[in-house]
Design a protein around this motif. Structure first.
Motif, short mmCIF file in Angstrom:
data_model
loop_
_atom_site.label_atom_id
_atom_site.label_comp_id
_atom_site.label_asym_id
_atom_site.label_seq_id
_atom_site.Cartn_x
_atom_site.Cartn_y
_atom_site.Cartn_z
N LEU A 1 52.28 63.58 36.33
CA LEU A 1 52.49 62.14 36.43
C LEU A 1 51.16 61.39 36.48
CD1 LEU A 1 55.42 61.97 39.02
CD2 LEU A 1 55.51 61.19 36.65
N LEU A 2 50.23 61.91 37.28
CA LEU A 2 48.91 61.27 37.38
C LEU A 2 48.18 61.33 36.05
CD1 LEU A 2 46.94 59.85 39.29
CD2 LEU A 2 45.98 62.11 39.82
N ARG A 3 48.30 62.44 35.33
CA ARG A 3 47.66 62.56 34.02
C ARG A 3 48.23 61.52 33.06
NH1 ARG A 3 43.31 64.60 31.34
NH2 ARG A 3 43.44 66.58 32.45
N GLY A 4 49.54 61.29 33.12
CA GLY A 4 50.14 60.27 32.28
C GLY A 4 49.58 58.89 32.59
N GLY A 5 49.43 58.57 33.88
CA GLY A 5 48.85 57.30 34.28
C GLY A 5 47.42 57.16 33.82
N ALA A 6 46.67 58.25 33.88
CA ALA A 6 45.28 58.22 33.44
C ALA A 6 45.19 57.97 31.94
CB ALA A 6 44.59 59.54 33.80
N GLY A 7 46.13 58.52 31.18
CA GLY A 7 46.12 58.30 29.74
C GLY A 7 46.43 56.85 29.38
N VAL B 1 51.56 66.44 30.93
CA VAL B 1 51.85 65.03 31.21
C VAL B 1 53.34 64.88 31.45
CG1 VAL B 1 49.90 64.13 29.91
CG2 VAL B 1 52.10 64.45 28.76
N LEU B 2 53.68 63.85 32.23
CA LEU B 2 55.08 63.61 32.58
C LEU B 2 55.27 62.13 32.81
CD1 LEU B 2 57.71 65.22 33.27
CD2 LEU B 2 57.00 65.11 35.66
N GLY B 3 56.36 61.60 32.27
CA GLY B 3 56.73 60.22 32.56
C GLY B 3 57.54 60.16 33.84
N ARG B 4 57.94 58.97 34.23
CA ARG B 4 58.78 58.85 35.42
C ARG B 4 60.08 59.58 35.17
NH1 ARG B 4 55.18 57.74 39.25
NH2 ARG B 4 53.50 56.86 38.02
N ASN B 5 60.54 60.29 36.16
CA ASN B 5 61.64 61.20 35.89
C ASN B 5 62.70 61.15 36.98
OD1 ASN B 5 60.02 62.26 37.86
ND2 ASN B 5 59.98 64.34 37.04
N HIS B 6 63.62 62.07 36.87
CA HIS B 6 64.66 62.23 37.89
C HIS B 6 64.92 63.73 38.04
CE1 HIS B 6 67.65 63.25 34.79
NE2 HIS B 6 67.00 62.36 34.05
N GLY B 7 65.51 64.09 39.14
CA GLY B 7 65.77 65.49 39.39
C GLY B 7 66.18 65.72 40.82
N GLY C 1 43.42 48.87 20.52
CA GLY C 1 44.41 48.13 21.27
C GLY C 1 44.31 48.42 22.75
N SER C 2 45.33 48.04 23.48
CA SER C 2 45.35 48.28 24.92
C SER C 2 46.77 48.52 25.36
CB SER C 2 44.77 47.08 25.69
OG SER C 2 45.54 45.91 25.46
N VAL C 3 46.92 49.22 26.48
CA VAL C 3 48.22 49.42 27.09
C VAL C 3 48.31 48.46 28.27
CG1 VAL C 3 48.42 51.81 26.37
CG2 VAL C 3 47.28 51.27 28.51
N PRO C 4 49.52 48.20 28.81
CA PRO C 4 49.65 47.25 29.92
C PRO C 4 48.73 47.61 31.07
CG PRO C 4 51.80 47.82 29.05
CD PRO C 4 50.81 48.72 28.37
N GLU C 5 48.12 46.60 31.65
CA GLU C 5 47.18 46.81 32.74
C GLU C 5 47.87 47.29 34.00
OE1 GLU C 5 43.87 46.77 32.69
OE2 GLU C 5 44.08 46.51 30.55
N GLY C 6 47.09 47.92 34.86
CA GLY C 6 47.61 48.34 36.16
C GLY C 6 47.70 47.16 37.11
N ALA C 7 48.22 47.44 38.28
CA ALA C 7 48.49 46.36 39.22
C ALA C 7 47.24 45.89 39.95
CB ALA C 7 49.54 46.82 40.23
N GLY C 8 46.21 46.75 40.04
CA GLY C 8 45.05 46.39 40.85
C GLY C 8 45.46 46.17 42.29
N VAL D 1 55.28 53.25 43.69
CA VAL D 1 53.92 53.68 43.37
C VAL D 1 53.47 52.98 42.10
CG1 VAL D 1 54.14 55.95 44.46
CG2 VAL D 1 54.73 55.67 42.04
N ASP D 2 52.15 52.91 41.93
CA ASP D 2 51.58 52.38 40.70
C ASP D 2 51.14 53.53 39.81
OD1 ASP D 2 49.21 53.29 41.82
OD2 ASP D 2 48.46 51.30 42.32
N GLN D 3 50.36 53.24 38.75
CA GLN D 3 49.95 54.28 37.81
C GLN D 3 49.02 55.30 38.44
OE1 GLN D 3 48.82 51.19 37.71
NE2 GLN D 3 46.59 51.24 37.53
#
Length: 288
Positions: free
Chosen positions: A180-186, A217-223, A94-101, A123-125
Motif C-alpha cells: 500500500l505504501l509503495r502504491g502511495g509513493a508511486g 504494490v496494492l490499491g485500497r482493498n478489502h478482506g 503530467g501529475s497525479v492528484p496531490e496528497g493532503a499535506g 489514512v492518507d497516501q
C-alpha cells in the motif's frame, strides 16, 4: 521527481514483475530467474531492444498501448496496472492528484466519530492516520499517546510491539502494508514525508527493507484480519476501505465482525471504551 528517476522506477518495477514469472507465464523455477526479456518482448509484441530500454529506464515516453501490452505479458494485477499508469502519467510530464499535506480532515473526522460500534480510521497516501475513533485505539494502540509522526500504519506495524502482537498473521499484514505504501509513493513521488518514512523504516526493520525491495504494490482493498486482543481474545474481522470525497487522497477503513465471535469481541471492546469515557480517572489509557 525527475522524469529520469520515474523511468528508472518504472524499469525496476517491470524487472521485478518479470523475475517472478516462470517460462509458462506462471510462477516457476528455472536456472534463469523469471521470464527472459525476449520472452516478455515477444508476448507484448515489441522488440527486445525496446523492452530492454524500458527496464533500464531509457525509454522516455512509452505509449499507453505498449505499456498495456507489457502489463498483459507480465500478468499484472489491476493494482499493478494502476501503478504503471501513474508512473506513465509522470513520465509524460503530467501529475497525479496531490496528497493532503496538513489540510484538515473534516470529512474523515465526522465519519469515524459517527461509526462508534466498530474500529474506523482514515489514512492518507503516506498511511498517516488523520482520523480515528476510540474503538481503533482499543483494538490497536492508544494513538493519542503517540507523537504525531508515529501515528502512521507502517510505523506501527513495523516498530510497535503491541500492534504486532495483535496482528496474528503479521507477515501478511506487513506485506500488504508495504505494498500500500509503495502504491502511495508511486502516485506521489515528490512526497518528502514518504521518502523520509521509507528511509527510517528501512534502517529500523529488516523486514520492511526486504518487502520494500520486492516492489509489490496494492490499491485500497478489502478482506479479513485475524486479531488478538488482551481482553476480547482472538477473533476475525472484515475490513473495507474506500476513498473519501474531496481533493485530497484519504481512505476510510472500517472493521466489522465476521462471525458471532467477532461480534462478541467488538461488543466487549465497545463496552471498555464506554466505561473509560465515563470514568476518565479509572484504570487504563483513555482513547479519545
Amino acid at each position: 521527481m525527475e522524469r529520469a528517476e520515474v523511468a528508472k522506477e518504472l524499469g525496476h518495477f517491470l524487472r521485478t514483475r518479470r523475475e517472478r514469472l516462470g517460462p509458462d507465464g506462471g510462477s516457476g523455477r528455472r536456472r534463469t530467474r523469471g521470464l527472459r526479456r525476449e520472452e516478455v518482448a515477444e508476448k507484448a509484441a515489441v522488440s527486445r531492444e525496446y523492452y530492454t530500454k524500458l527496464e533500464q529506464g531509457r525509454a522516455p515516453n512509452p505509449s499507453s498501448d505498449v505499456l498495456g501490452a507489457v502489463a498483459s505479458a507480465l500478468l499484472l494485477s489491476s493494482d499493478e496496472v494502476g501503478y504503471v499508469e501513474d508512473l506513465a502519467v509522470l513520465l509524460r510530464g503530467g501529475s497525479v492528484p496531490e496528497g493532503a499535506g496538513d489540510a484538515p480532515d473534516g470529512v474523515g473526522a465526522r465519519l469515524v466519530e459517527a461509526i462508534g460500534d466498530r474500529p474506523a480510521f482514515v489514512v492518507d497516501q503516506r498511511l498517516d492516520l488523520t482520523s480515528w475513533n476510540d474503538m481503533t485505539c482499543e483494538l490497536l494502540v492508544d494513538l493519542e499517546s503517540l507523537p504525531p509522526h508515529h501515528r502512521n500504519l507502517s510505523w506501527l506495524v513495523f516498530t510497535d510491539p503491541e500492534v504486532r502482537s495483535r496482528c496474528v498473521e503479521w507477515d501478511e499484514v506487513a506485506r500488504q502494508n508495504v505494498a500500500l505504501l509503495r502504491g502511495g509513493a508511486g502516485r506521489h513521488p515528490d512526497d518528502r514525508r514518504i521518502v523520509q518514512l521509507v528511509g527510517e523504516l528501512s534502517a529500523r526493520s529488516r523486514s520492511f527493507a526486504r518487502l520494500w525491495t520486492s516492489h509489490d504494490v496494492l490499491g485500497r482493498n478489502h478482506g479479513s484480519r485475524l486479531l488478538e486482543h488482551p481482553r476480547a481474545g482472538r477473533f476475525e474481522v472484515h475490513y473495507d476501505a474506500l476513498r473519501l470525497p474531496g481533493p485530497f487522497e484519504r481512505h476510510l477503513t472500517v472493521y466489522s465482525a465476521r462471525d458471532s465471535v467477532g461480534e462478541r469481541a467488538l461488543s466487549l471492546m465497545k463496552s471498555l471504551c464506554e466505561a473509560r469515557r465515563q470514568d476518565e480517572t479509572g484504570p487504563g489509557r483513555a482513547c479519545r
